[in-house]
Motif scaffolding. Structure first.
Motif, PDB file in Angstrom:
ATOM      1  N   PRO A 203     -44.146 -27.187  30.521  1.00 59.93           N
ATOM      2  CA  PRO A 203     -43.365 -25.622  31.221  1.00 59.93           C
ATOM      3  C   PRO A 203     -41.884 -26.381  31.041  1.00 59.93           C
ATOM      4  N   ASP A 204     -40.715 -25.905  30.825  1.00 59.56           N
ATOM      5  CA  ASP A 204     -39.438 -25.621  30.794  1.00 59.56           C
ATOM      6  C   ASP A 204     -38.566 -24.388  30.768  1.00 59.56           C
ATOM      7  N   ASP A 205     -36.721 -24.602  30.985  1.00 60.47           N
ATOM      8  CA  ASP A 205     -35.978 -23.495  31.051  1.00 60.47           C
ATOM      9  C   ASP A 205     -35.407 -23.920  29.838  1.00 60.47           C
ATOM     10  N   TYR A 206     -36.129 -24.309  28.171  1.00 63.16           N
ATOM     11  CA  TYR A 206     -35.356 -23.826  28.001  1.00 63.16           C
ATOM     12  C   TYR A 206     -35.340 -22.742  26.869  1.00 63.16           C
ATOM     13  N   LYS A 207     -33.829 -22.181  26.678  1.00 57.62           N
ATOM     14  CA  LYS A 207     -33.368 -20.948  25.961  1.00 57.62           C
ATOM     15  C   LYS A 207     -33.066 -21.184  24.666  1.00 57.62           C
ATOM     16  N   ASP A 208     -32.476 -22.250  23.928  1.00 58.74           N
ATOM     17  CA  ASP A 208     -31.935 -22.032  22.870  1.00 58.74           C
ATOM     18  C   ASP A 208     -32.778 -21.848  21.486  1.00 58.74           C
ATOM     19  N   LYS A 209     -32.094 -22.444  20.419  1.00 54.12           N
ATOM     20  CA  LYS A 209     -32.468 -21.424  19.662  1.00 54.12           C
ATOM     21  C   LYS A 209     -34.016 -21.965  19.299  1.00 54.12           C
ATOM     22  N   LEU A 210     -34.504 -21.468  18.096  1.00 51.71           N
ATOM     23  CA  LEU A 210     -36.538 -21.585  17.837  1.00 51.71           C
ATOM     24  C   LEU A 210     -36.597 -22.821  17.741  1.00 51.71           C
ATOM     25  N   TYR A 211     -37.888 -23.989  18.090  1.00 51.88           N
ATOM     26  CA  TYR A 211     -37.810 -25.142  17.186  1.00 51.88           C
ATOM     27  C   TYR A 211     -39.064 -25.874  17.699  1.00 51.88           C
ATOM     28  N   TYR A 212     -39.772 -25.492  16.924  1.00 51.48           N
ATOM     29  CA  TYR A 212     -41.023 -26.113  17.199  1.00 51.48           C
ATOM     30  C   TYR A 212     -41.675 -26.239  15.224  1.00 51.48           C
ATOM     31  N   TRP A 213     -40.783 -27.184  14.555  1.00 51.86           N
ATOM     32  CA  TRP A 213     -41.015 -27.299  13.149  1.00 51.86           C
ATOM     33  C   TRP A 213     -39.115 -28.639  13.130  1.00 51.86           C
ATOM     34  N   PRO A 214     -39.782 -29.770  12.875  1.00 53.50           N
ATOM     35  CA  PRO A 214     -39.099 -30.293  12.922  1.00 53.50           C
ATOM     36  C   PRO A 214     -38.968 -30.737  11.766  1.00 53.50           C
ATOM     37  N   ALA A 215     -37.073 -31.211  11.191  1.00 52.72           N
ATOM     38  CA  ALA A 215     -37.164 -31.288   9.768  1.00 52.72           C
ATOM     39  C   ALA A 215     -37.401 -33.033   9.820  1.00 52.72           C
ATOM     40  N   TYR A 216     -37.392 -33.151   8.147  1.00 50.45           N
ATOM     41  CA  TYR A 216     -37.481 -34.183   7.801  1.00 50.45           C
ATOM     42  C   TYR A 216     -35.593 -34.729   7.844  1.00 50.45           C
ATOM     43  N   ALA A 217     -35.008 -35.201   8.978  1.00 48.55           N
ATOM     44  CA  ALA A 217     -34.075 -35.608   9.170  1.00 48.55           C
ATOM     45  C   ALA A 217     -33.673 -36.805   9.858  1.00 48.55           C
ATOM     46  N   GLY A 218     -32.268 -36.589  10.501  1.00 47.16           N
ATOM     47  CA  GLY A 218     -32.652 -37.544  12.146  1.00 47.16           C
ATOM     48  C   GLY A 218     -32.545 -36.357  12.823  1.00 47.16           C
ATOM     49  N   SER A 219     -32.124 -37.119  14.388  1.00 45.28           N
ATOM     50  CA  SER A 219     -32.418 -36.144  15.574  1.00 45.28           C
ATOM     51  C   SER A 219     -31.191 -35.385  15.369  1.00 45.28           C
ATOM     52  N   GLU A 220     -30.408 -36.163  14.772  1.00 44.78           N
ATOM     53  CA  GLU A 220     -28.822 -35.197  14.858  1.00 44.78           C
ATOM     54  C   GLU A 220     -29.070 -33.443  15.201  1.00 44.78           C
TER      55      GLU A 220
END
Length: 504
Positions: A203-220
């Motif tokens: 568990p975490d308290d993350y409340k930002d936008k959906l992020y479950y599928w990283p793009a093939y790009a940098g961590s920015e």
């Protein structure tokens, strides 16, 4: 005698307690590791997904000749050799690339197979109706959202269904003999998705936008908080997969199958989740987060080491299985690049390879000799000369057709490969492109296009490239010899600025 190979796609060894992780829970992988030999220097050959499977099923390096491609008509595959010697093979998978354009015929070499639908962009649910647009970091695919609506609970997700089927298949055939089972689970490949109740794993308290599928790009592409959340999602998917792996291990326990069954757990490649500023795979240099992969092997009556430091590679699995079944390579139409692991497992030797080479077609060619890793790039800005060789002119999601080749008149056909007389297309490749831009040989990041040399003894994280011309020359010599051993097309030496070594 029986053999089970469990392949979990994109399984990063740095997330496994068997390799030192302290926060991800994998009780069933730990249970397997406790009775197995854990390999500490095991590497991919060809990447990504289908090239890695081609290596595993043929015992030969693929990426020097072609990119993502179907099984070739001249290929000598593991199931083919087993069938000729009275062994049955079965494939259980939710890896949809077996059934999409560019992955033709991989499933067809098995005597039977079972496919579970719905992963990633598998064209399963009809993608019609109102467009799906949700605030997100990275990627969000409407095809997957529609597929996911068909999963009522965890048991209905494709990878749990694959692993449950494997357990049921072994239950059904536990009294039968002479079979090989490949369990090819798509998870923990992205998207890192699971039922909501599994979120309680980490568990975490993350409340930002959906992020479950990283793009093939940098961590920015996302915030630091979002990336930390993504890593927890990835860990959750590993733990979910581990839970269903336990069902298969339970069947082995129940029937005492450890007494006559070889069991292997491995992957096709790893996955980067923010390390060195990269997300996903393929477009960055070939760092160990992706190419040094986990493998655990159990063989009946094993008395050898519980951990193995020898250099090994995915191409070693085919000769190992043939050796385990007492078949050997007598029915292989050409020499295999891999070597049997059984002498290592029996403690009869401490090495089977001087070095291993690995990479993605048309990009750097890379080598590890156990102490050093060296990434060798093309010497010309246009990445030439470069040809791909195939008898089946399709690749991931498309054919090599008029739309994807600028001048089809330059394509020739003939027996261009040194190890087979079968005619193949020789396609001049001015750009290596899969379905996304990450496959281009381009300077997306400053580090790409340079040669990189690392000392793993003093820099295990590959963060401090060496500037040592003498050492680089030595590694170039090793790389050239390894490429010759792996039947590299001659123009690859020119592309990389390497001297062709004399024939031994």
């Amino acid at each position: 005698m029986k053999t089970i190979v469990v392949l979990m796609d994109s399984l990063n060894r740095r997330f496994l307690p068997a390799y030192g992780n302290t926060w991800v829970r994998t009780p069933n992988m730990d249970r397997l590791a406790a009775r197995s030999c854990v390999f500490d220097n095991h590497f991919v050959g060809s990447a990504p997904c289908m090239p890695a499977r081609h290596d595993l099923l043929t015992g030969r390096i693929d990426f020097l000749e072609r990119n993502w491609a179907p099984v070739q008509p001249f290929d000598c595959t593991l199931p083919d050799v087993l069938r000729r010697n009275g062994y049955f093979s079965h494939l259980a998978t939710d890896h949809y690339h077996y059934f999409h354009l560019g992955g033709e015929n991989y499933h067809a070499v098995f005597d039977s197979w079972e496919f579970f639908r719905g992963q990633e962009t598998d064209v399963w649910a009809s993608n019609l109706g109102k467009p799906i647009d949700r605030p997100h970091y990275g990627q969000d695919e409407a095809q997957y959202v529609r597929n996911r609506a068909r999963f009522a609970d965890e048991s209905e997700y494709p990878s749990p269904k694959t692993l449950r089927h494997a357990a049921d298949w072994v239950e059904e055939h536990h009294a039968d003999d002479n079979w090989f089972l490949l369990v090819d689970s798509f998870d923990p490949h992205e998207p890192f998705d699971y039922p909501d109740e599994d979120a309680a794993e980490y568990p975490d308290d993350y409340k930002d936008k959906l992020y479950y599928w990283p793009a093939y790009a940098g961590s920015e592409q996302a915030t630091a908080e979002a990336i930390a959340h993504l890593r927890r999602r990835y860990a959750t998917l590993i733990t979910m997969s581990d839970r269903w792996l336990g069902r298969l291990l339970d069947v082995l326990d129940r029937y005492g199958l450890w007494e006559d069954t070889m069991v292997v757990l491995t992957t096709d490649h790893g996955h980067m989740l923010g390390e060195k500023g990269f997300m996903a795979k393929n477009y960055m240099p070939c760092y160990n987060e992706i190419y040094q992969i986990p493998m655990m092997v159990w063989t009946p009556g094993m008395t050898g080491p519980s951990r193995c430091a020898a250099l090994t590679q995915n191409i070693d699995l085919m000769p190992t299985i043939l050796d385990f079944f007492g078949i050997g390579q007598k029915d292989c139409r050409y020499p295999l690049h891999g070597a049997s692991l059984l002498p290592l497992l029996r403690g009869e030797c401490d090495s089977i390879h001087e070095s291993v080479i690995y990479g993605v077609f048309g990009r750097q060619v890379n080598i590890c000799d156990g102490r050093y890793t060296y990434f060798r790039s093309a010497v010309r800005a246009d990445n030439q000369p470069l040809n791909l060789y195939t008898a089946m002119p399709s690749t991931i999601c498309h054919y090599w057709d008029f739309e994807h080749l600028t001048d089809v008149s330059q394509i020739t056909a003939g027996p261009f490969l040194s190890y087979t007389d079968y005619p193949v297309f020789r396609i001049p490749n001015t750009i290596t492109r899969f379905a996304n831009d990450s496959q281009n040989f381009a300077e997306r990041y400053e580090v790409i296009g340079k040669n990189l040399l690392f000392d793993l003894q003093t820099d295990s994280q590959q963060e401090h490239p060496l500037d040592d011309p003498a050492l680089e020359r030595m590694m170039c010599g090793k790389l050239a010899r390894a490429m010759m051993w792996h039947d590299s097309p001659i123009e690859q030496f020119e592309r990389l600025g390497l001297t062709i070594p004399p024939q031994e």
